[in-house]
Design an enzyme around this catalytic site. Structure first.
Site, PDB file in Angstrom:
ATOM      1  N   GLY A  36       0.416  -1.094  -0.337  1.00  0.00           N
ATOM      2  CA  GLY A  36      -0.383   0.319  -0.306  1.00  0.00           C
ATOM      3  C   GLY A  36       0.552   1.182  -0.112  1.00  0.00           C
ATOM      4  O   GLY A  36       2.099   1.383   0.250  1.00  0.00           O
ATOM      5  N   SER A 114     -13.011 -13.416  -2.235  1.00  0.00           N
ATOM      6  CA  SER A 114     -12.201 -13.478  -3.923  1.00  0.00           C
ATOM      7  C   SER A 114     -13.301 -14.552  -4.635  1.00  0.00           C
ATOM      8  O   SER A 114     -13.924 -15.368  -4.206  1.00  0.00           O
ATOM      9  CB  SER A 114     -11.008 -13.421  -4.136  1.00  0.00           C
ATOM     10  OG  SER A 114     -11.342 -13.249  -4.964  1.00  0.00           O
ATOM     11  N   TYR A 138      -3.843 -18.705  -3.266  1.00  0.00           N
ATOM     12  CA  TYR A 138      -4.635 -17.151  -2.794  1.00  0.00           C
ATOM     13  C   TYR A 138      -5.912 -17.730  -2.699  1.00  0.00           C
ATOM     14  O   TYR A 138      -6.735 -17.063  -2.177  1.00  0.00           O
ATOM     15  CB  TYR A 138      -4.560 -16.427  -4.015  1.00  0.00           C
ATOM     16  CG  TYR A 138      -5.379 -15.340  -4.111  1.00  0.00           C
ATOM     17  CD1 TYR A 138      -4.826 -14.114  -2.976  1.00  0.00           C
ATOM     18  CD2 TYR A 138      -6.589 -14.968  -4.912  1.00  0.00           C
ATOM     19  CE1 TYR A 138      -5.923 -13.372  -2.938  1.00  0.00           C
ATOM     20  CE2 TYR A 138      -7.191 -13.921  -4.855  1.00  0.00           C
ATOM     21  CZ  TYR A 138      -7.092 -12.837  -3.622  1.00  0.00           C
ATOM     22  OH  TYR A 138      -8.328 -11.797  -3.989  1.00  0.00           O
ATOM     23  N   LYS A 142      -8.338 -17.369   1.024  1.00  0.00           N
ATOM     24  CA  LYS A 142      -9.919 -16.640   1.117  1.00  0.00           C
ATOM     25  C   LYS A 142     -11.112 -17.557   1.260  1.00  0.00           C
ATOM     26  O   LYS A 142     -11.663 -17.270   2.652  1.00  0.00           O
ATOM     27  CB  LYS A 142      -9.712 -15.759  -0.519  1.00  0.00           C
ATOM     28  CG  LYS A 142      -9.290 -14.700  -0.531  1.00  0.00           C
ATOM     29  CD  LYS A 142      -9.030 -13.641   0.130  1.00  0.00           C
ATOM     30  CE  LYS A 142      -8.069 -12.362  -0.087  1.00  0.00           C
ATOM     31  NZ  LYS A 142      -8.500 -11.111   1.089  1.00  0.00           N
TER      32      LYS A 142
HETATM   33  N1  UFG Z   1      -4.678 -10.536 -18.805  1.00  0.00           N
HETATM   34  C1  UFG Z   1      -4.211 -10.241 -20.343  1.00  0.00           C
HETATM   35  N2  UFG Z   1      -3.031  -9.314 -20.538  1.00  0.00           N
HETATM   36  C2  UFG Z   1      -2.536  -8.886 -19.282  1.00  0.00           C
HETATM   37  C3  UFG Z   1      -3.041  -8.775 -17.855  1.00  0.00           C
HETATM   38  C4  UFG Z   1      -4.522  -9.699 -18.360  1.00  0.00           C
HETATM   39  O1  UFG Z   1      -4.880 -11.018 -21.202  1.00  0.00           O
HETATM   40  O2  UFG Z   1      -1.772  -8.154 -19.218  1.00  0.00           O
HETATM   41  C5  UFG Z   1      -6.108 -11.197 -18.733  1.00  0.00           C
HETATM   42  C6  UFG Z   1      -5.854 -12.060 -17.838  1.00  0.00           C
HETATM   43  O3  UFG Z   1      -5.693 -13.720 -18.427  1.00  0.00           O
HETATM   44  C7  UFG Z   1      -7.579 -12.233 -17.722  1.00  0.00           C
HETATM   45  C8  UFG Z   1      -7.949 -11.344 -17.477  1.00  0.00           C
HETATM   46  O4  UFG Z   1      -7.045 -10.151 -18.732  1.00  0.00           O
HETATM   47  O5  UFG Z   1      -8.204 -12.950 -18.645  1.00  0.00           O
HETATM   48  C9  UFG Z   1      -8.043 -10.679 -16.128  1.00  0.00           C
HETATM   49  O6  UFG Z   1      -7.130 -10.218 -15.606  1.00  0.00           O
HETATM   50  P1  UFG Z   1      -6.722  -9.335 -14.473  1.00  0.00           P
HETATM   51  O7  UFG Z   1      -5.259  -9.780 -13.714  1.00  0.00           O
HETATM   52  O8  UFG Z   1      -6.472  -9.054 -14.206  1.00  0.00           O
HETATM   53  O9  UFG Z   1      -7.915  -9.798 -13.169  1.00  0.00           O
HETATM   54  P2  UFG Z   1      -7.899 -12.460 -12.600  1.00  0.00           P
HETATM   55  O10 UFG Z   1      -9.382 -12.288 -13.347  1.00  0.00           O
HETATM   56  O11 UFG Z   1      -6.776 -12.701 -13.176  1.00  0.00           O
HETATM   57  O12 UFG Z   1      -7.834 -12.380 -11.751  1.00  0.00           O
HETATM   58  C10 UFG Z   1      -8.877 -11.338 -10.540  1.00  0.00           C
HETATM   59  C11 UFG Z   1      -8.452 -10.255  -9.114  1.00  0.00           C
HETATM   60  C12 UFG Z   1      -7.946 -11.211  -8.327  1.00  0.00           C
HETATM   61  C13 UFG Z   1      -8.476 -12.642  -8.108  1.00  0.00           C
HETATM   62  C14 UFG Z   1      -9.001 -13.108  -9.358  1.00  0.00           C
HETATM   63  C15 UFG Z   1     -10.251 -14.613  -9.308  1.00  0.00           C
HETATM   64  O13 UFG Z   1      -7.278  -9.829  -9.340  1.00  0.00           O
HETATM   65  O14 UFG Z   1      -7.653 -10.888  -7.584  1.00  0.00           O
HETATM   66  O15 UFG Z   1      -9.753 -12.287 -10.375  1.00  0.00           O
HETATM   67  O16 UFG Z   1     -10.138 -15.053 -10.691  1.00  0.00           O
HETATM   68  F1  UFG Z   1      -7.999 -13.274  -7.858  1.00  0.00           F
END
Ligand code: UFG
Length: 319
Positions: A36, A114, A138, A142
């Site tokens: 943070g 989550s 993770y 949770k």
């Molecule tokens: N993605 C890309 N390129 C990037 C980043 C992300 O293609 O550079 C894709 C990921 O593969 C995913 C989507 O974009 O399909 C969203 O990805 P994020 O990393 O933004 O979010 P997540 O869905 O992985 O993660 C979120 C929360 C986590 C939680 C998760 C639950 O941020 O804390 O949902 O599945 F655990």
């Protein structure tokens, strides 16, 4: 209300703390600043530096009505590489915090759970009754804390609410997402639009979805914060409730990137990379229970609003 916000220097925690201050509550933030930022803690909130593990000692002599517990490690990939860190920070830390509550006078707790607890869902939209089968440490951490809270509530020691966030985006009150390293799609795309990155990779385009990229349910951080305030008001000692928080609408990665290009009026350099381990194809929430029991209805459901708000804060930070 006197409210302790753990993790109140983080992206979501600082906005929850700000909304509480705005609604007249007396807020204390406990944060170890491992991820943070001290300057994200809203003016008007007291700040205590330290870990939730040490809450009893750090907060001795202070009294609270309720706790919003967001302090956690929250990187899925890191949790796979270092599961012990997630057990220690998220599970052990929460257990120590819960053990400290009676001494602090608090009998209500709202927890940042989550969508990751569900793993790969059988059906979408996902209700709270869907089986919880996390596919990474993770999500498992949770889920373990959700279980701890359910047990404490059933013993009559606590009124607890677990809020299962889907994909959070946007900004509020000048506060936005500032992770280092950043792993989330929207801030990465905005940084690429601003020229802070050369471009970005889509993690897999061979999923069984309408354009081959993963589908996620994005929720505005201000709407998410509002759900915490509603949950605090309705937490009943002796009871544990779980709520999924999303908009009930899924967007593919490509659709999000198109929205980023439209909002920023810039084009993105996009490549196709391999799938990221542990990414479910589709995560979309049913938030019907939150609507009926918390009276919670998102006010900013448009993805363009989330992106525009995040963009404005990113531009302001760079100027
Ligand atoms: N993605 C890309 N390129 C990037 C980043 C992300 O293609 O550079 C894709 C990921 O593969 C995913 C989507 O974009 O399909 C969203 O990805 P994020 O990393 O933004 O979010 P997540 O869905 O992985 O993660 C979120 C929360 C986590 C939680 C998760 C639950 O941020 O804390 O949902 O599945 F655990």
């Amino acid at each position: 209300m006197r409210v302790l916000v753990t993790g109140g220097a983080g992206y979501i925690g600082s906005i929850v703390a700000l909304r509480l201050v705005e609604s007249g509550d007396a807020v204390t933030v406990l944060d170890d600043l491992s991820t943070g930022h001290r300057d994200a803690v809203p003016a008007g909130a007291a700040f205590v530096l330290g870990r939730v593990h040490d809450a009893a000692e750090l907060l001795a002599g202070r009294r609270f009505d309720a706790v919003v517990h967001l302090a956690a490690s929250s990187l899925v990939a890191e949790s796979v590489a270092n599961p012990a860190k997630y057990e220690e920070n998220n599970v052990v830390g929460s257990r120590r915090l819960v053990a400290a509550l009676a001494g602090l006078g608090a009998d209500r707790l709202v927890f940042s759970s989550s969508a990751a607890v569900y793993g790969e869902p059988d059906e979408v939209p996902i209700t709270e009754d869907a089986p919880a089968r996390p596919v990474n440490p993770y999500g498992a951490s949770k889920l373990a804390v959700d279980g701890l809270l359910a047990e404490q509530a059933s013993l009559g020691l606590l009124g607890a609410v677990s809020l299962r966030y889907f994909n959070v985006a946007g900004a509020y009150g000048g506060l936005g997402e500032r992770h280092d390293p950043e792993s989330h799609l929207v801030p990465i795309a905005l940084e690429a639009a601003l020229g802070l990155r050369p471009g970005l990779a889509i993690y897999g385009d061979d999923y069984p979805t309408r354009d081959g990229t993963c589908v996620r349910d994005y929720i505005h951080v201000a709407d998410l914060a509002a759900a915490h305030l509603a949950a605090l008001e309705r937490a009943v000692p002796g009871r544990h409730r779980v709520y999924n928080l999303g908009n009930g609408t899924g967007f593919t990665v490509r659709e999000v990137l198109s929205a980023v290009e439209a909002v920023t009026a810039r084009s993105l350099e996009v490549t196709i990379g391999p799938r990221r381990a542990g990414d479910p194809a589709v995560l979309v929430a049913s938030s019907a229970r939150a609507a009926s029991e918390l009276g919670w209805v998102p006010e900013r459901p448009e993805i363009a609003t989330m992106i525009a708000d995040a963009w404005r804060v990113l531009l302001a930070r760079r100027s």
